[in-house]
Design a protein around this motif. Structure first.
Motif, PDB file in Angstrom:
ATOM      1  N   LEU A  45      68.915  18.956  24.587  1.00 37.04           N
ATOM      2  CA  LEU A  45      69.075  18.718  26.161  1.00 37.04           C
ATOM      3  C   LEU A  45      68.275  17.476  26.201  1.00 37.04           C
ATOM      4  CD1 LEU A  45      67.781  22.290  27.087  1.00 37.04           C
ATOM      5  CD2 LEU A  45      69.784  21.213  28.014  1.00 37.04           C
ATOM      6  N   GLN A  46      67.422  16.815  25.560  1.00 37.13           N
ATOM      7  CA  GLN A  46      66.808  15.494  25.683  1.00 37.13           C
ATOM      8  C   GLN A  46      68.048  14.440  25.662  1.00 37.13           C
ATOM      9  OE1 GLN A  46      63.305  15.839  23.013  1.00 37.13           O
ATOM     10  NE2 GLN A  46      62.693  14.053  24.394  1.00 37.13           N
ATOM     11  N   ASP A  47      68.851  14.897  24.435  1.00 36.77           N
ATOM     12  CA  ASP A  47      69.942  13.700  24.465  1.00 36.77           C
ATOM     13  C   ASP A  47      71.063  14.026  25.409  1.00 36.77           C
ATOM     14  OD1 ASP A  47      68.541  12.852  21.947  1.00 36.77           O
ATOM     15  OD2 ASP A  47      70.212  14.075  21.021  1.00 36.77           O
ATOM     16  N   ALA A  48      71.209  15.062  26.031  1.00 35.80           N
ATOM     17  CA  ALA A  48      72.456  15.373  26.939  1.00 35.80           C
ATOM     18  C   ALA A  48      71.758  14.890  28.314  1.00 35.80           C
ATOM     19  CB  ALA A  48      72.764  16.824  26.893  1.00 35.80           C
ATOM     20  N   LEU A  49      70.356  14.915  28.551  1.00 31.62           N
ATOM     21  CA  LEU A  49      69.869  14.726  30.093  1.00 31.62           C
ATOM     22  C   LEU A  49      69.263  13.547  29.943  1.00 31.62           C
ATOM     23  CD1 LEU A  49      68.586  18.381  30.704  1.00 31.62           C
ATOM     24  CD2 LEU A  49      70.755  17.386  31.481  1.00 31.62           C
ATOM     25  N   GLY A  50      68.733  12.925  28.971  1.00 28.07           N
ATOM     26  CA  GLY A  50      68.167  11.655  29.079  1.00 28.07           C
ATOM     27  C   GLY A  50      66.545  11.728  29.510  1.00 28.07           C
ATOM     28  N   GLU A  51      66.285  12.931  29.296  1.00 27.56           N
ATOM     29  CA  GLU A  51      65.036  13.100  29.981  1.00 27.56           C
ATOM     30  C   GLU A  51      63.687  13.255  28.857  1.00 27.56           C
ATOM     31  OE1 GLU A  51      63.843  13.838  32.847  1.00 27.56           O
ATOM     32  OE2 GLU A  51      65.715  14.028  34.045  1.00 27.56           O
ATOM     33  N   PRO A  52      62.615  12.872  29.309  1.00 23.63           N
ATOM     34  CA  PRO A  52      61.469  12.690  28.042  1.00 23.63           C
ATOM     35  C   PRO A  52      61.187  14.411  27.819  1.00 23.63           C
ATOM     36  CG  PRO A  52      60.607  12.559  30.335  1.00 23.63           C
ATOM     37  CD  PRO A  52      61.920  12.413  30.372  1.00 23.63           C
ATOM     38  N   GLU A  53      60.501  14.365  26.546  1.00 21.90           N
ATOM     39  CA  GLU A  53      60.251  15.836  26.053  1.00 21.90           C
ATOM     40  C   GLU A  53      59.458  16.888  26.980  1.00 21.90           C
ATOM     41  OE1 GLU A  53      57.224  17.333  22.515  1.00 21.90           O
ATOM     42  OE2 GLU A  53      59.027  16.224  21.915  1.00 21.90           O
ATOM     43  N   ASN A  54      58.740  16.207  27.640  1.00 23.22           N
ATOM     44  CA  ASN A  54      57.833  17.087  28.713  1.00 23.22           C
ATOM     45  C   ASN A  54      58.574  17.797  29.663  1.00 23.22           C
ATOM     46  OD1 ASN A  54      57.748  14.267  29.797  1.00 23.22           O
ATOM     47  ND2 ASN A  54      56.108  14.977  31.219  1.00 23.22           N
ATOM     48  N   ARG A  55      59.403  17.025  30.270  1.00 19.73           N
ATOM     49  CA  ARG A  55      60.275  17.418  31.468  1.00 19.73           C
ATOM     50  C   ARG A  55      61.265  18.408  30.792  1.00 19.73           C
ATOM     51  NH1 ARG A  55      60.919  15.239  36.487  1.00 19.73           N
ATOM     52  NH2 ARG A  55      63.351  15.183  36.250  1.00 19.73           N
ATOM     53  N   VAL A  56      61.806  18.344  29.553  1.00 15.59           N
ATOM     54  CA  VAL A  56      62.656  19.186  29.098  1.00 15.59           C
ATOM     55  C   VAL A  56      61.827  20.702  28.669  1.00 15.59           C
ATOM     56  CG1 VAL A  56      64.194  19.768  27.263  1.00 15.59           C
ATOM     57  CG2 VAL A  56      64.389  17.644  28.396  1.00 15.59           C
ATOM     58  N   LEU A  57      60.552  20.415  28.181  1.00 18.56           N
ATOM     59  CA  LEU A  57      59.963  21.736  27.793  1.00 18.56           C
ATOM     60  C   LEU A  57      59.495  22.300  28.982  1.00 18.56           C
ATOM     61  CD1 LEU A  57      57.393  20.006  25.073  1.00 18.56           C
ATOM     62  CD2 LEU A  57      59.037  21.976  24.583  1.00 18.56           C
ATOM     63  N   LEU A  58      59.319  21.685  30.030  1.00 17.77           N
ATOM     64  CA  LEU A  58      59.133  22.443  31.483  1.00 17.77           C
ATOM     65  C   LEU A  58      60.279  23.250  31.773  1.00 17.77           C
ATOM     66  CD1 LEU A  58      57.309  23.177  33.876  1.00 17.77           C
ATOM     67  CD2 LEU A  58      58.220  20.958  34.974  1.00 17.77           C
ATOM     68  N   LEU A  59      61.421  22.407  31.579  1.00 15.73           N
ATOM     69  CA  LEU A  59      62.767  23.155  31.970  1.00 15.73           C
ATOM     70  C   LEU A  59      62.861  24.574  31.030  1.00 15.73           C
ATOM     71  CD1 LEU A  59      65.920  23.310  32.840  1.00 15.73           C
ATOM     72  CD2 LEU A  59      66.368  22.177  30.910  1.00 15.73           C
ATOM     73  N   ILE A  60      62.941  24.444  29.653  1.00 12.64           N
ATOM     74  CA  ILE A  60      62.675  25.467  28.796  1.00 12.64           C
ATOM     75  C   ILE A  60      61.778  26.765  29.330  1.00 12.64           C
ATOM     76  CG2 ILE A  60      62.459  26.356  26.673  1.00 12.64           C
ATOM     77  CD1 ILE A  60      63.665  23.691  25.664  1.00 12.64           C
ATOM     78  N   ASP A  61      60.434  26.295  29.415  1.00 15.12           N
ATOM     79  CA  ASP A  61      59.371  27.206  29.980  1.00 15.12           C
ATOM     80  C   ASP A  61      59.664  27.880  31.291  1.00 15.12           C
ATOM     81  OD1 ASP A  61      57.840  26.401  27.832  1.00 15.12           O
ATOM     82  OD2 ASP A  61      56.833  25.269  28.947  1.00 15.12           O
ATOM     83  N   VAL A  62      60.198  27.185  32.293  1.00 17.04           N
ATOM     84  CA  VAL A  62      60.636  27.917  33.420  1.00 17.04           C
ATOM     85  C   VAL A  62      61.782  28.759  33.271  1.00 17.04           C
ATOM     86  CG1 VAL A  62      61.469  27.348  35.813  1.00 17.04           C
ATOM     87  CG2 VAL A  62      59.559  26.070  35.057  1.00 17.04           C
ATOM     88  N   VAL A  63      62.845  28.259  32.750  1.00 16.16           N
ATOM     89  CA  VAL A  63      64.008  29.138  32.854  1.00 16.16           C
ATOM     90  C   VAL A  63      63.855  30.408  31.924  1.00 16.16           C
ATOM     91  CG1 VAL A  63      66.312  29.218  31.982  1.00 16.16           C
ATOM     92  CG2 VAL A  63      65.371  27.209  33.302  1.00 16.16           C
ATOM     93  N   VAL A  64      63.405  30.253  30.480  1.00 18.87           N
ATOM     94  CA  VAL A  64      63.199  31.293  29.527  1.00 18.87           C
ATOM     95  C   VAL A  64      62.133  32.179  30.090  1.00 18.87           C
ATOM     96  CG1 VAL A  64      62.811  31.800  27.404  1.00 18.87           C
ATOM     97  CG2 VAL A  64      64.295  29.887  27.645  1.00 18.87           C
ATOM     98  N   GLY A  65      61.039  31.644  30.544  1.00 17.85           N
ATOM     99  CA  GLY A  65      60.052  32.463  31.205  1.00 17.85           C
ATOM    100  C   GLY A  65      60.340  33.253  32.342  1.00 17.85           C
ATOM    101  N   THR A  66      61.081  32.838  33.337  1.00 19.02           N
ATOM    102  CA  THR A  66      61.745  33.621  34.226  1.00 19.02           C
ATOM    103  C   THR A  66      62.660  34.749  33.740  1.00 19.02           C
ATOM    104  OG1 THR A  66      61.384  31.705  35.908  1.00 19.02           O
ATOM    105  CG2 THR A  66      62.876  33.265  36.327  1.00 19.02           C
TER     106      THR A  66
END
Length: 172
Positions: free
Chosen positions: A116-137
């Motif tokens: 996801l970092q590679d595909a989105l060009g996002e830093p690790e902290n933002r991708v971790l937030l994405l994973i946390d929010v989506v998977v957690g929900t």
């Protein structure tokens, strides 16, 4: 064969009821056969989840499509029989097991994080937030209702997440 037996056992008996003895019996192998490959139920479940999820299908022509398809893909995977319960159960076990947290972090989460970092060009902290929010929900809904999230709600979740991840002014 062991992975299918594991997820079927979790689906039928719940995570706590899916003991190594029951998994071995369902797979038609000796418990020692399982322990030769996996040191714990948590390690077995982590590999089952890797197998069930497979590689991240990064589909879409732009960030919005990649994010949306990834969220829908994750929801579909978590909704498969036994997968959501296995996922939630192994997370609970990991709370008090640093070794299991390491297994989940390095063998399960890390490949998806990097993709996801590679595909989105996002830093690790933002991708971790994405994973946390989506998977957690998704896991929260499964735990509260016993059912996967409805498609309309997955779409609403994707729209909420997309607002944050398509807003370039969001904090890094």
């Amino acid at each position: 064969m062991v992975f299918a037996a594991t997820l079927n056992t979790v689906h039928e008996l719940g995570y706590a009821g899916a003991t190594m003895d029951r998994i071995a019996a369902a797979a038609g192998v000796a418990k020692t056969t399982i322990y030769r490959r996996w040191e714990s139920k948590g390690a077995l479940i982590a590999d089952c989840l890797l197998d069930a999820f497979g590689p991240l299908p990064l589909e879409g022509a732009d960030r919005v499509e990649v994010l949306s398809s990834t969220i829908h893909w994750g929801a579909a995977k978590i909704g498969e029989p036994g997968v959501g319960a296995a996922f939630a159960g192994v997370f609970v076990d990991a709370v008090n097991d640093p070794g299991l947290r390491e297994v989940l972090s390095t063998r399960f989460q890390a490949p998806y994080l990097r993709a996801l970092q590679d595909a989105l060009g996002e830093p690790e902290n933002r991708v971790l937030l994405l994973i946390d929010v989506v998977v957690g929900t998704l896991l929260h809904r499964m735990g509260m209702t016993g059912e996967p999230m409805a498609d309309a709600d997955v779409t609403a979740l994707a729209e909420m997440v997309l607002r944050y991840f398509t807003d370039r002014a969001a904090p890094p």
